[in-house]
Design an enzyme around this catalytic site. Sequence first.
Site, PDB file in Angstrom:
ATOM      1  N   ALA A  19      -4.420   1.004  -0.959  1.00 28.07           N
ATOM      2  CA  ALA A  19      -3.719   0.376   0.159  1.00 28.07           C
ATOM      3  C   ALA A  19      -2.238   0.727  -0.068  1.00 28.07           C
ATOM      4  O   ALA A  19      -1.096   0.675   0.964  1.00 28.07           O
ATOM      5  CB  ALA A  19      -3.397  -1.316   0.337  1.00 28.07           C
ATOM      6  N   ASP A  20      -1.700   1.188  -1.465  1.00 28.36           N
ATOM      7  CA  ASP A  20      -0.294   1.580  -1.333  1.00 28.36           C
ATOM      8  C   ASP A  20      -0.282   2.890  -2.375  1.00 28.36           C
ATOM      9  O   ASP A  20       0.076   3.007  -3.526  1.00 28.36           O
ATOM     10  CB  ASP A  20       0.225   0.478  -2.004  1.00 28.36           C
ATOM     11  CG  ASP A  20       1.942   0.899  -2.103  1.00 28.36           C
ATOM     12  OD1 ASP A  20       2.256   1.663  -1.174  1.00 28.36           O
ATOM     13  OD2 ASP A  20       2.621   0.259  -2.914  1.00 28.36           O
ATOM     14  N   LEU A  21      -0.823   4.210  -1.753  1.00 25.31           N
ATOM     15  CA  LEU A  21      -1.036   5.292  -2.552  1.00 25.31           C
ATOM     16  C   LEU A  21       0.258   6.144  -2.461  1.00 25.31           C
ATOM     17  O   LEU A  21       0.504   6.560  -1.329  1.00 25.31           O
ATOM     18  CB  LEU A  21      -2.076   6.251  -1.916  1.00 25.31           C
ATOM     19  CG  LEU A  21      -2.572   7.469  -2.813  1.00 25.31           C
ATOM     20  CD1 LEU A  21      -3.114   7.058  -4.289  1.00 25.31           C
ATOM     21  CD2 LEU A  21      -3.662   8.249  -1.832  1.00 25.31           C
ATOM     22  N   ASN A  44       2.316   5.441  -8.050  1.00 25.97           N
ATOM     23  CA  ASN A  44       0.893   4.763  -8.349  1.00 25.97           C
ATOM     24  C   ASN A  44      -0.146   5.935  -9.007  1.00 25.97           C
ATOM     25  O   ASN A  44      -1.337   5.736  -9.147  1.00 25.97           O
ATOM     26  CB  ASN A  44       0.255   4.147  -7.462  1.00 25.97           C
ATOM     27  CG  ASN A  44       1.253   2.699  -7.266  1.00 25.97           C
ATOM     28  OD1 ASN A  44       1.807   2.069  -8.190  1.00 25.97           O
ATOM     29  ND2 ASN A  44       1.266   2.301  -6.033  1.00 25.97           N
ATOM     30  N   ARG A  68       0.819   8.199   3.784  1.00 25.16           N
ATOM     31  CA  ARG A  68       1.534   7.465   2.887  1.00 25.16           C
ATOM     32  C   ARG A  68       1.737   8.192   1.528  1.00 25.16           C
ATOM     33  O   ARG A  68       2.993   8.142   1.105  1.00 25.16           O
ATOM     34  CB  ARG A  68       0.648   6.094   2.472  1.00 25.16           C
ATOM     35  CG  ARG A  68       1.294   5.347   1.631  1.00 25.16           C
ATOM     36  CD  ARG A  68       2.746   4.652   2.135  1.00 25.16           C
ATOM     37  NE  ARG A  68       3.146   3.606   1.045  1.00 25.16           N
ATOM     38  CZ  ARG A  68       4.235   3.911   0.369  1.00 25.16           C
ATOM     39  NH1 ARG A  68       4.940   5.252   0.453  1.00 25.16           N
ATOM     40  NH2 ARG A  68       4.867   3.127  -0.543  1.00 25.16           N
TER      41      ARG A  68
END
Length: 264
Positions: free
Chosen positions: A167-169, A173, A210
Site C-alpha cells: 500500500a505504500d511502495l 521502503n 506511487r
Amino acid sequence: MADSPGDKTFERYCTFQRGNERGFATRAQHATVMRALLDRWRCEPMKAMGRGGLYTFPVLLRKGILREYRRGGIVGRHFREGTLTNRPLHEWDILNRLFNADFPVPDPLGVVWKRRSLLYTGAIATQYIDARNLAEYLANQDESSAKLLETVGALIRRMHDLCVYHADLHVGNILVARDASGGPSIYFVDFDNARVTAVSQLDRARNMLRLRRSFLKRGLRVTDFEHILRGYGPLDVPAWLETAYEIKGALSDALNRRAGAHVT
C-alpha cells in the site's frame, strides 16, 4: 483477520501468552525474541521513524529490530495507542507469506499483540537489515544501476503475482544491502498496510505510479525508474489514473510544504 495464522506457521514458531498478551516467536531463539517483545529485554532504542518506536536487540549472531505499532495521521496526534485491527499480526502474516516464498523481506522473528476492549496494541520483530534505501543508494552510485533497477522491477511483479499489494511502495521502503560477495542485495519493507489479494491491473498501476512519484520527489532520474518498468514487464497505466496521481501529488506537496512534513 483472525488472531492466529495458518498451520504451517507452527512448524517454525512457538506460541506464547502472558495475561492478555499473545504472540509468536521463532523456535531458534524463542526466549530471546519473546522477552524482547514482552519486556524490551536487551533492546536499544533507535531514532524513531514513522508511527512506531524502534529498537534493536541481539539474536544469535545478528541483530533483530523491534517496531511498536502506533496510530499515524491526525487521529494519531491525539490517540497514539491502539488500532481497531490487529496490525502487528497482519503485517507479520504477510511477511511470513513472502518469506516462505523466498521473496526478499526481512526474516520475521516474532510478533506480540494485546487486545483491550475494541483496540489492539503490539509490536513486531524482524531481522535487522544493514542497508541504505534505494534513494540513498542511487544518490551515491557513479556507475549505472540499470541491472539492479530491473531486478527491483521484476521483484515488484513477483510480489504482485504472489497476491501481495504493497500500500505504500516508495524508494524509502526498498532497501539495498551488501551480500556475502559484496554485491547489492534488495529487500522490501513496511507491509503494515499491505493486503493479500489478487492484484488487479489497476492496483499494479497504482503501485508503480506511487513509486514513480517518490523518484520525482527525491530528485532521482526518471530514466532510472524506466529501468524498473522494463524489469516489471508489460503494464497498462490508464491515462486518467496517471492524471489523477499528478493532481493528488500536487495537492500532497502543497499540504506537506504547509505542514513541514517529511518527503517520501
